[in-house]
Scaffold this motif. Structure first.
Motif: not given
Length: 175
Positions: A108-120
């Motif tokens: 069901g995970v449809a969205r991924i949010f990164f806590n900051g630039t390094a994670a992304e």
């Protein structure tokens, strides 16, 4: 330099949104808790959005977060890093977490949010090439780290409200 390891994901089977950090900082690693540094805005933001505030015991915060359909994890499974700064992570030491297995177990995970630039950046560099297909939308949010002191709690909260669109309704309480 010693290898450091992230925590297991905090997720219910019915998670719709995954929030990813890069690697827990020293305070978090010592406490065995995500975002344990009291100067990090993460739990203050999630307290406002889903009632998972820092005044609650850590297990209760995770219950509120996962009960609202959010999962919490880090991009990196392990790495070498002196101190807590993402910029100090030794690139050649990085092992990413197993997202293929995680996403298969949480369809069901449809969205991924990164806590900051390094994670992304780490996700796009080390994870995306290992996934056959990714049907989730990807979004970078400003880091809640105390190292990102240029943003106030109010600015962070404004940016992070995107986690709770109207379509989620009661799951996001903004208490």
């Amino acid at each position: 330099m010693a290898l450091i390891h992230s925590f297991p994901p905090a997720a219910a089977r019915d998670a719709h949104t995954l929030i990813l950090g890069s690697m827990p900082g020293e305070a978090s690693l010592r406490a065995g808790e995500y975002y344990a540094n009291p100067r990090n805005h993460f739990w203050k933001i999630l307290g406002t959005l889903v009632g998972a505030g820092p005044e609650l015991p850590y297990p209760a915060r995770l219950d509120k977060l996962t009960g609202a359909g959010f999962a919490l994890w880090d991009v990196l499974q392990s790495c070498e890093r002196p101190g807590s700064l993402d910029s100090s992570i030794v690139s050649s030491s990085i092992t990413p977490n197993d997202f293929a297995t995680f996403l298969a177990a949480h369809p069901g995970v449809a969205r991924i949010f990164f806590n900051g630039t390094a994670a992304e950046t780490a996700f796009r560099r080390f994870v995306t090439p290992t996934l056959p297909a990714l049907s989730c939308s990807l979004h970078r949010l400003p880091s809640t780290s105390p190292a990102n002191a240029r943003l106030t709690l109010l600015h962070h909260l404004e940016a992070w409200q995107v986690l709770c669109p109207a379509s989620l309704g009661a799951q996001c309480s903004r208490t």
